[in-house]
Design a protein around this motif. Structure first.
Motif, PDB file in Angstrom:
ATOM      1  N   HIS A   1      15.940  29.900  23.488  1.00 27.41           N
ATOM      2  CA  HIS A   1      14.942  30.308  24.476  1.00 27.41           C
ATOM      3  C   HIS A   1      13.527  29.986  23.990  1.00 27.41           C
ATOM      4  CE1 HIS A   1      12.934  32.709  27.513  1.00 27.41           C
ATOM      5  NE2 HIS A   1      12.340  33.407  26.574  1.00 27.41           N
ATOM      6  N   VAL A   2      13.331  30.009  22.671  1.00 29.40           N
ATOM      7  CA  VAL A   2      12.008  29.763  22.093  1.00 29.40           C
ATOM      8  C   VAL A   2      11.620  28.292  22.214  1.00 29.40           C
ATOM      9  CG1 VAL A   2      10.638  29.874  19.987  1.00 29.40           C
ATOM     10  CG2 VAL A   2      12.283  31.686  20.490  1.00 29.40           C
ATOM     11  N   THR A   3      12.540  27.406  21.893  1.00 34.11           N
ATOM     12  CA  THR A   3      12.213  25.982  21.819  1.00 34.11           C
ATOM     13  C   THR A   3      12.372  25.244  23.150  1.00 34.11           C
ATOM     14  OG1 THR A   3      14.486  25.518  21.080  1.00 34.11           O
ATOM     15  CG2 THR A   3      12.817  25.864  19.375  1.00 34.11           C
ATOM     16  N   ARG A   4      12.764  25.948  24.191  1.00 35.84           N
ATOM     17  CA  ARG A   4      12.858  25.317  25.513  1.00 35.84           C
ATOM     18  C   ARG A   4      11.543  25.463  26.264  1.00 35.84           C
ATOM     19  NH1 ARG A   4      17.532  23.787  28.047  1.00 35.84           N
ATOM     20  NH2 ARG A   4      19.437  24.016  26.840  1.00 35.84           N
ATOM     21  N   THR A   5      11.238  24.499  27.112  1.00 35.22           N
ATOM     22  CA  THR A   5      10.026  24.575  27.931  1.00 35.22           C
ATOM     23  C   THR A   5      10.297  23.983  29.300  1.00 35.22           C
ATOM     24  OG1 THR A   5       7.648  24.105  27.951  1.00 35.22           O
ATOM     25  CG2 THR A   5       9.096  22.320  27.231  1.00 35.22           C
ATOM     26  N   ASN A   6       9.476  24.357  30.265  1.00 30.57           N
ATOM     27  CA  ASN A   6       9.642  23.837  31.625  1.00 30.57           C
ATOM     28  C   ASN A   6       9.243  22.365  31.684  1.00 30.57           C
ATOM     29  OD1 ASN A   6      10.452  26.313  32.935  1.00 30.57           O
ATOM     30  ND2 ASN A   6       8.343  27.014  32.679  1.00 30.57           N
ATOM     31  N   LEU A   7      10.035  21.583  32.384  1.00 27.36           N
ATOM     32  CA  LEU A   7       9.749  20.168  32.554  1.00 27.36           C
ATOM     33  C   LEU A   7       9.245  19.927  33.970  1.00 27.36           C
ATOM     34  CD1 LEU A   7       9.962  17.558  30.873  1.00 27.36           C
ATOM     35  CD2 LEU A   7      12.150  17.125  31.985  1.00 27.36           C
ATOM     36  N   PRO A   8       7.987  19.446  34.133  1.00 26.75           N
ATOM     37  CA  PRO A   8       7.432  19.223  35.476  1.00 26.75           C
ATOM     38  C   PRO A   8       8.288  18.256  36.293  1.00 26.75           C
ATOM     39  CG  PRO A   8       5.731  19.021  33.792  1.00 26.75           C
ATOM     40  CD  PRO A   8       7.038  19.093  33.067  1.00 26.75           C
ATOM     41  N   PHE A   9       8.363  18.521  37.581  1.00 27.99           N
ATOM     42  CA  PHE A   9       9.043  17.670  38.564  1.00 27.99           C
ATOM     43  C   PHE A   9      10.578  17.745  38.480  1.00 27.99           C
ATOM     44  CE2 PHE A   9       4.977  15.521  37.561  1.00 27.99           C
ATOM     45  CZ  PHE A   9       4.360  15.698  38.794  1.00 27.99           C
ATOM     46  N   PHE A  10      11.121  18.618  37.614  1.00 29.56           N
ATOM     47  CA  PHE A  10      12.571  18.781  37.535  1.00 29.56           C
ATOM     48  C   PHE A  10      12.921  20.252  37.738  1.00 29.56           C
ATOM     49  CE2 PHE A  10      11.846  14.829  35.317  1.00 29.56           C
ATOM     50  CZ  PHE A  10      12.910  14.042  35.718  1.00 29.56           C
ATOM     51  N   LYS A  11      13.776  20.536  38.707  1.00 27.71           N
ATOM     52  CA  LYS A  11      14.097  21.910  39.059  1.00 27.71           C
ATOM     53  C   LYS A  11      15.151  22.509  38.135  1.00 27.71           C
ATOM     54  CE  LYS A  11      14.216  22.999  43.406  1.00 27.71           C
ATOM     55  NZ  LYS A  11      14.604  23.139  44.824  1.00 27.71           N
ATOM     56  N   TYR A  12      16.207  21.766  37.848  1.00 28.15           N
ATOM     57  CA  TYR A  12      17.324  22.316  37.097  1.00 28.15           C
ATOM     58  C   TYR A  12      17.411  21.745  35.678  1.00 28.15           C
ATOM     59  CZ  TYR A  12      18.829  24.123  41.586  1.00 28.15           C
ATOM     60  OH  TYR A  12      18.884  24.786  42.775  1.00 28.15           O
ATOM     61  N   PHE A  13      16.259  21.380  35.143  1.00 27.58           N
ATOM     62  CA  PHE A  13      16.290  20.804  33.800  1.00 27.58           C
ATOM     63  C   PHE A  13      15.116  21.312  32.993  1.00 27.58           C
ATOM     64  CE2 PHE A  13      15.453  17.455  30.655  1.00 27.58           C
ATOM     65  CZ  PHE A  13      16.686  17.412  30.040  1.00 27.58           C
ATOM     66  N   GLU A  14      15.402  21.839  31.815  1.00 24.74           N
ATOM     67  CA  GLU A  14      14.377  22.266  30.873  1.00 24.74           C
ATOM     68  C   GLU A  14      14.436  21.356  29.652  1.00 24.74           C
ATOM     69  OE1 GLU A  14      13.981  27.061  31.521  1.00 24.74           O
ATOM     70  OE2 GLU A  14      15.586  26.323  30.237  1.00 24.74           O
ATOM     71  N   PHE A  15      13.278  21.098  29.081  1.00 24.11           N
ATOM     72  CA  PHE A  15      13.230  20.257  27.886  1.00 24.11           C
ATOM     73  C   PHE A  15      13.349  21.137  26.658  1.00 24.11           C
ATOM     74  CE2 PHE A  15      10.891  18.132  24.453  1.00 24.11           C
ATOM     75  CZ  PHE A  15      11.654  16.976  24.363  1.00 24.11           C
ATOM     76  N   ASN A  16      14.262  20.791  25.783  1.00 24.58           N
ATOM     77  CA  ASN A  16      14.463  21.521  24.537  1.00 24.58           C
ATOM     78  C   ASN A  16      13.980  20.656  23.378  1.00 24.58           C
ATOM     79  OD1 ASN A  16      15.275  23.119  22.429  1.00 24.58           O
ATOM     80  ND2 ASN A  16      17.325  23.488  23.209  1.00 24.58           N
ATOM     81  N   TYR A  17      13.009  21.192  22.636  1.00 19.78           N
ATOM     82  CA  TYR A  17      12.471  20.428  21.512  1.00 19.78           C
ATOM     83  C   TYR A  17      13.550  20.139  20.468  1.00 19.78           C
ATOM     84  CZ  TYR A  17       7.829  21.290  23.408  1.00 19.78           C
ATOM     85  OH  TYR A  17       6.732  21.318  24.234  1.00 19.78           O
ATOM     86  N   ALA A  18      14.626  20.913  20.497  1.00 16.79           N
ATOM     87  CA  ALA A  18      15.731  20.666  19.571  1.00 16.79           C
ATOM     88  C   ALA A  18      16.375  19.303  19.819  1.00 16.79           C
ATOM     89  CB  ALA A  18      16.773  21.771  19.704  1.00 16.79           C
ATOM     90  N   SER A  19      16.222  18.775  21.039  1.00 20.53           N
ATOM     91  CA  SER A  19      16.804  17.466  21.351  1.00 20.53           C
ATOM     92  C   SER A  19      16.122  16.334  20.583  1.00 20.53           C
ATOM     93  CB  SER A  19      16.709  17.201  22.857  1.00 20.53           C
ATOM     94  OG  SER A  19      15.353  17.130  23.279  1.00 20.53           O
TER      95      SER A  19
END
Length: 474
Positions: free
Chosen positions: A251-269
């Protein structure tokens, strides 16, 4: 402090009317009023003191000729802004919230670095001020403190259970993908009847379930039907944590990705060499350092015209305050498909104080300025805005939300890089802009200072509207 005192008095004596202080919207209004009042009253006295002590601005020789007449104008006015932010926040915010504590620390820390820079310029008569490497060191140190706190503090990992006490499920986008629907009522787990939600301490000792039986309303047949949801082994732990609100490092390393509804960006990736969570935290801390350094320098560079940095910062703070309100409300967060961040709600108090402080400061900083905020104010504002962006998980929208700061910084980078390149290639440096930052280019193009500031404000407002439109344009 006042919030805690009034809440305590309400619980102890049940004083009529004191219940209103539990509402964040009411406390935000009070914070804005207090900060505006403090900046207006305190500003007058501080300006008088600065004039008395001859604490005036030193104009750099390479600046526009029209700025020479501003020499001697009182500087270090950022003290007014910092006081008007910190005091109302201490009065009306919940100081048990780690986000509030970090914001106060960031504001004061960057303010002290800026104060040291202004002190060297004014009292040591050194127009260059504090050496750049020491500023960077201070920004990196703040980034480390904020980043490490965000990845390690228990409050930042806490989440509100998606399973309500009445056993209804507030499904987010992830749970929807797993087969749950908003409003489902949980009946059974692994074929055993469940009558109440497990407490977090109970859930910690419980193995994740692999089967959930829910009662779902079928609109077509206008009746309730039972649905059995099977969870794969790879998703069991995450579904369990979502439903029962267990802490999650992800939950900490995830962030909202603009223009995408069902996708969050995870810095772990970004960590391709290891599966260890430690490296995801390291990447996140590095991102925090970069964001804080970039935004604080952006505001610092933008502070070159009367009212420009203060007015732009107040508009940006309004955006972050609204984003904090939406992210801190589970209903709005679910509707807009953005991360629900319970701690965010208290950021509205800080944002309101920052807005009031900047607007009050504009009373004295509007053209022709009676006082300059100096690095004391610009670095403090930049540090606070950068930290807020990270807390509301809107750092990927910074080029829009802080568009003016971004373009101003970019103009300096382009100008310096092109000058050095042409000097190596042709033997003499050439320029793209008449002068950088960008506001000086327009100034030398014949635009009046007030017109530049007003148009930059208008552009900032338009950029905030575009940033908010990304909540639906997905």
């Amino acid at each position: 402090m006042l919030h805690s005192l009034l809440t305590w008095l309400k619980s102890l004596y049940d004083i009529p009317g004191f219940g209103v202080f539990q509402y964040i919207s009411f406390r935000a209004v009070l914070a804005a009023i207090f900060s505006l009042t403090i900046s207006l009253i305190l500003g007058k006295h501080i300006i008088g003191y600065l004039r008395k002590k001859l604490i005036g601005e030193s104009i750099r020789d390479s600046g526009p000729e029209s700025h020479k007449k501003k020499a001697g104008t009182p500087t270090m006015g950022g003290v007014i802004i910092i006081s008007a932010i910190v005091l109302p926040t201490l009065f009306w915010a919940n100081l048990n919230n780690i986000y509030v504590v970090l914001l106060l620390f960031a504001t004061v820390w960057m303010g002290l670095i800026g104060f040291l820079d202004d002190y060297i310029k004014v009292f040591k008569k050194n127009k260059k001020g504090l050496k750049g490497r020491f500023k960077i060191f201070g920004q990196v140190a703040l980034g480390l403190v904020v980043g490490i706190t965000l990845v390690s503090h228990p409050q930042n990992k806490e989440r509100t259970p998606r399973l309500a006490t009445d056993m209804s499920i507030r499904a987010n986008e992830y749970l929807s993908q797993m087969g749950f629907a908003y409003g489902d009522r949980l009946l059974r787990v692994d074929h055993e009847k469940i009558s109440r939600r497990l407490t977090k301490s109970e859930a910690k000792d419980q193995q994740p379930f692999h089967t959930y039986t829910v009662e779902r309303y079928n609109h077509r047949f206008e009746s309730y039907q039972r649905e059995k949801i099977l969870i794969s082994e790879t998703d069991r732990s995450k579904v369990f944590k979502e439903l029962f609100g267990l802490p999650s490092q992800e939950h900490v390393t995830r962030t909202n990705l603009p223009f995408f509804k069902y996708f969050e960006f995870n810095y772990a990736s970004l960590v391709f060499w290891s599966d260890q969570p430690f490296w995801a935290d390291v990447i996140y801390v590095l991102v925090v350092i970069f964001i804080i350094t970039a935004v604080s320098n952006g505001v610092n560079i933008t502070d070159g015209l009367d009212g420009l940095a203060a007015g732009t910062s107040s508009i940006v703070a309004i955006s972050f305050g609204l984003f904090a309100y939406l992210s801190g409300n589970i209903i709005f967060a679910d509707y807009l498909k953005i991360a629900y961040i319970p701690l965010c709600s208290e950021l509205i108090i800080f944002a309101a104080a920052l807005i009031g402080a900047c607007v009050g400061f504009l009373w004295y900083n509007a053209h022709p300025a009676q006082v300059f905020m100096g690095d004391t104010g610009s670095l403090a504002l930049g540090g606070a805005l950068g930290v807020m962006a990270l807390m509301v998980k809107k750092e990927l929208l910074l080029p829009l939300i802080c568009g003016i700061f971004f373009v101003e910084s970019l103009s300096v980078i382009i100008q310096v890089s092109y000058f050095k390149y042409t000097k190596r290639k042709y033997g003499e440096g050439r320029r793209i802009f008449k002068m950088s930052p960008l506001h000086h280019h327009f100034e030398l193009s014949g635009w009046h200072e007030s017109k530049i500031v007003t148009r930059f404000w208008i552009i900032t407002i338009l950029l905030e509207i575009v940033a908010f439109s990304t909540l639906k344009l997905r």
